[in-house]
Write a protein that holds these residues in place. Structure first.
Motif, PDB file in Angstrom:
ATOM      1  N   GLU A  32       0.740  -1.240   0.142  1.00 50.92           N
ATOM      2  CA  GLU A  32       0.074  -0.049  -0.033  1.00 50.92           C
ATOM      3  C   GLU A  32       0.737   1.420  -0.030  1.00 50.92           C
ATOM      4  OE1 GLU A  32      -3.671   1.922   2.450  1.00 50.92           O
ATOM      5  OE2 GLU A  32      -2.728   0.318   3.292  1.00 50.92           O
ATOM      6  N   ARG A  33       0.441   2.064  -0.798  1.00 45.49           N
ATOM      7  CA  ARG A  33       1.098   3.450  -0.715  1.00 45.49           C
ATOM      8  C   ARG A  33       0.431   4.405   0.220  1.00 45.49           C
ATOM      9  NH1 ARG A  33       3.638   6.177  -5.242  1.00 45.49           N
ATOM     10  NH2 ARG A  33       2.168   5.066  -6.593  1.00 45.49           N
ATOM     11  N   ARG A  34       1.037   4.969   1.215  1.00 44.69           N
ATOM     12  CA  ARG A  34       0.376   5.687   2.125  1.00 44.69           C
ATOM     13  C   ARG A  34       0.792   7.190   2.352  1.00 44.69           C
ATOM     14  NH1 ARG A  34       0.701   2.450   7.891  1.00 44.69           N
ATOM     15  NH2 ARG A  34       2.938   2.872   7.553  1.00 44.69           N
ATOM     16  N   LEU A  35       0.153   8.123   2.626  1.00 47.18           N
ATOM     17  CA  LEU A  35       0.494   9.348   2.602  1.00 47.18           C
ATOM     18  C   LEU A  35       0.303  10.015   3.990  1.00 47.18           C
ATOM     19  CD1 LEU A  35       1.222  11.980   0.825  1.00 47.18           C
ATOM     20  CD2 LEU A  35      -1.123  12.370   0.465  1.00 47.18           C
ATOM     21  N   GLY A  44      -0.139  -1.812  -4.758  1.00 47.69           N
ATOM     22  CA  GLY A  44       0.602  -2.257  -5.902  1.00 47.69           C
ATOM     23  C   GLY A  44       1.427  -3.192  -5.606  1.00 47.69           C
ATOM     24  N   SER A  45       2.372  -3.586  -6.359  1.00 47.86           N
ATOM     25  CA  SER A  45       3.756  -4.166  -6.006  1.00 47.86           C
ATOM     26  C   SER A  45       4.777  -3.644  -5.919  1.00 47.86           C
ATOM     27  CB  SER A  45       3.564  -5.520  -6.881  1.00 47.86           C
ATOM     28  OG  SER A  45       2.506  -6.393  -6.784  1.00 47.86           O
ATOM     29  N   GLU A  89       6.452  -2.427   5.390  1.00 47.39           N
ATOM     30  CA  GLU A  89       5.632  -3.117   4.549  1.00 47.39           C
ATOM     31  C   GLU A  89       4.763  -2.373   3.507  1.00 47.39           C
ATOM     32  OE1 GLU A  89       5.747  -6.297   4.526  1.00 47.39           O
ATOM     33  OE2 GLU A  89       7.218  -6.452   6.209  1.00 47.39           O
ATOM     34  N   SER A  90       4.914  -0.848   3.565  1.00 46.81           N
ATOM     35  CA  SER A  90       4.234  -0.020   2.871  1.00 46.81           C
ATOM     36  C   SER A  90       5.221   0.835   2.256  1.00 46.81           C
ATOM     37  CB  SER A  90       3.086   0.575   3.691  1.00 46.81           C
ATOM     38  OG  SER A  90       3.560   1.170   4.616  1.00 46.81           O
ATOM     39  N   LEU A  91       4.517   1.563   1.036  1.00 47.81           N
ATOM     40  CA  LEU A  91       5.481   2.715   0.671  1.00 47.81           C
ATOM     41  C   LEU A  91       4.859   3.932   1.073  1.00 47.81           C
ATOM     42  CD1 LEU A  91       6.464   3.343  -3.250  1.00 47.81           C
ATOM     43  CD2 LEU A  91       5.550   5.314  -1.579  1.00 47.81           C
ATOM     44  N   ASP A  92       5.778   4.793   1.907  1.00 51.93           N
ATOM     45  CA  ASP A  92       5.226   5.887   2.922  1.00 51.93           C
ATOM     46  C   ASP A  92       5.903   7.135   2.472  1.00 51.93           C
ATOM     47  OD1 ASP A  92       3.845   3.792   4.439  1.00 51.93           O
ATOM     48  OD2 ASP A  92       5.440   3.790   5.930  1.00 51.93           O
ATOM     49  N   VAL A  93       4.808   8.090   2.260  1.00 48.83           N
ATOM     50  CA  VAL A  93       5.185   9.528   1.680  1.00 48.83           C
ATOM     51  C   VAL A  93       4.912  10.417   2.890  1.00 48.83           C
ATOM     52  CG1 VAL A  93       4.997  11.134   0.184  1.00 48.83           C
ATOM     53  CG2 VAL A  93       4.872   8.897  -0.551  1.00 48.83           C
ATOM     54  N   HIS A  94       5.845  11.126   3.322  1.00 47.34           N
ATOM     55  CA  HIS A  94       5.609  12.166   4.569  1.00 47.34           C
ATOM     56  C   HIS A  94       5.795  13.526   4.192  1.00 47.34           C
ATOM     57  CE1 HIS A  94       5.374   9.061   7.884  1.00 47.34           C
ATOM     58  NE2 HIS A  94       6.260   8.318   6.938  1.00 47.34           N
ATOM     59  N   HIS A 151      10.734   3.311   1.426  1.00 44.56           N
ATOM     60  CA  HIS A 151      10.262   2.001   0.877  1.00 44.56           C
ATOM     61  C   HIS A 151      11.443   0.924   0.965  1.00 44.56           C
ATOM     62  CE1 HIS A 151      11.655   1.846  -3.198  1.00 44.56           C
ATOM     63  NE2 HIS A 151      11.160   3.044  -3.213  1.00 44.56           N
ATOM     64  N   ARG A 152      10.908  -0.335   1.106  1.00 45.15           N
ATOM     65  CA  ARG A 152      11.887  -1.259   0.874  1.00 45.15           C
ATOM     66  C   ARG A 152      12.146  -1.829  -0.473  1.00 45.15           C
ATOM     67  NH1 ARG A 152       9.120  -6.711   3.637  1.00 45.15           N
ATOM     68  NH2 ARG A 152      11.360  -7.407   3.397  1.00 45.15           N
TER      69      ARG A 152
END
Length: 397
Positions: free
Chosen positions: A69-72, A89-90, A191-196, A207-208
């Motif tokens: 999950e992409r998180r904002l 996504g993946s 585990e997610s893609l995080d945008v701060h 992200h990993r």
């Protein structure tokens, strides 16, 4: 002839080669073993890779993490929603994807990939591109072909060589990309893609990767090229943006040996994506900001649409000329323009003070709840159909 063995170039090659079209690919790097920035694939692309059987192979080989999950966030902890709702996504290994596509294409005798070969400029006869001047191991050469497609990305030398006018949008900040080895603590990788977002243009993305590494993208106004070389100042600016779980580890790992890369943020597009004999796709045609991870996904959709029209012409016995190229541009340009306009608005939005960002997302959250528009999927993304996709299971062994 395809210039650039990136995801767009090799997915295009796969579609053409598996449908009987001879393809030669030129790639300036010596192999696929390099780190890539964009590795988040959106649902609109994943469906196609799933149907081809490519995504399951990557997952089985632990070269892709599904359901990411992409998180904002505004600040470190306040998660906010945007139109389009949750996006899953993946995260994929680009080297893994490229190697797999290359292996699959190599099952066909009419496929060739030349590593370590740089396309320097076009060679033309009667106004049409008929060959490329190349360099390989310090020696210049010439590669002839019938049709040339440039998928070599934002630094394409060919787009400058042909002299097509470029339209640009000004963006306020660049990016420093950092990579950290977390093989000693893989359980800490997000585990997610995080945008701060921290206001006044400061944005940090975490992200990993499939190689137990953490990628960090840090964007802020000012001289980020100089910041990259100033370790004390980089630590002072970056570490306060790091989530608490990761901060002690990044504080210990961020030193003069940390892998860093400076990325000049560009949002531009070619006025025309082609000249006689040569078509541009992906970032070579429309350079994207890293905002939203759109560059990779648009480039893959470009290659799908390009293959559709190219194979239409081949099967109809028609020449692959500027009429075919224009059909590709006409189908793909609207989405590229829309996404670039959205990226430019986002860049302006993140320049606001953080309290303004808090207010904006509070209002947006109310609007989304009232309008019930927070539906699943990426806003503005165009789904394209691969008309000539042949699944891996149907390929010769």
């Amino acid at each position: 002839m395809i210039v650039g063995a990136g995801p767009a170039g090799l997915l295009l090659a796969y579609q053409l080669v598996t449908n009987g079209v001879p393809v030669r690919v030129l790639e300036r790097h010596p192999d696929f073993e390099r780190e890539f920035r964009g590795e988040f694939l959106q649902p609109a692309v994943l469906g196609t890779l799933e149907q081809l059987g490519i995504l399951p192979l990557l997952v089985d080989q632990t070269l892709a993490f599904p359901d990411v999950e992409r998180r904002l966030f505004v600040g470190k902890t306040r998660r906010v929603m945007v139109p389009g709702g949750k996006e899953r996504g993946s995260l994929i290994s680009q080297p893994g994807l490229l190697a797999l596509l290359h292996v699959l294409c190599s099952r066909f005798p009419h496929y060739q990939l030349d590593f370590g070969t740089t396309a320097l400029q076009t060679l033309r006869e009667n106004g049409r591109v008929v060959a490329l001047k190349t360099r390989r191991e310090g020696t210049e050469g010439r590669v002839d072909g019938d049709v040339f497609i440039d998928c070599s990305g934002r630094n394409s030398g060919l787009r400058k060589d042909v002299g097509i006018q470029t339209e640009s949008n000004q963006v306020p900040a660049d990016v420093v990309w950092l990579r950290f080895d977390f093989s000693d603590a893989p359980e800490l990788l997000p585990e997610s893609l995080d945008v701060h977002m921290f206001g006044k243009g400061v944005v940090a993305v975490f992200h990993r990767t499939t190689r137990s590494r953490l990628q960090v993208a840090y964007s802020a106004p000012g001289d980020l090229g100089g910041l990259r070389k100033n370790l004390p100042e980089l630590r002072r600016q970056l570490l306060p943006t790091v989530p608490e779980k990761l901060r002690p580890h990044l504080e210990a790992k961020l030193d003069e040996n940390t892998e860093t890369q400076f990325l000049r943020v560009v949002v531009d597009r070619l006025e025309r994506w082609h000249v006689p004999g040569l078509l541009f796709l992906g970032d070579a045609a429309h350079t994207m900001s890293p905002s939203g991870g759109q560059g990779l996904n648009l480039a893959l959709r470009d290659s799908i649409v390009a293959a559709n029209h190219l194979l239409d012409a081949v099967r109809a016995g028609q020449p692959i000329d500027e009429r075919v190229f224009q059909k590709i541009q006409d189908e793909r340009r609207p989405e590229a323009d829309q996404i670039q306009a959205m990226q430019t608005r986002v860049h302006r939005m993140v320049m606001a003070p953080m309290f303004v960002e808090h207010l904006m997302f509070t209002v947006l959250g109310v609007v989304l709840k009232l309008s019930k528009k927070a539906s699943q999927g990426s806003q503005g993304v165009t789904r394209v159909d691969m008309r000539y996709g042949i699944p891996v299971a149907q390929l010769p062994r």
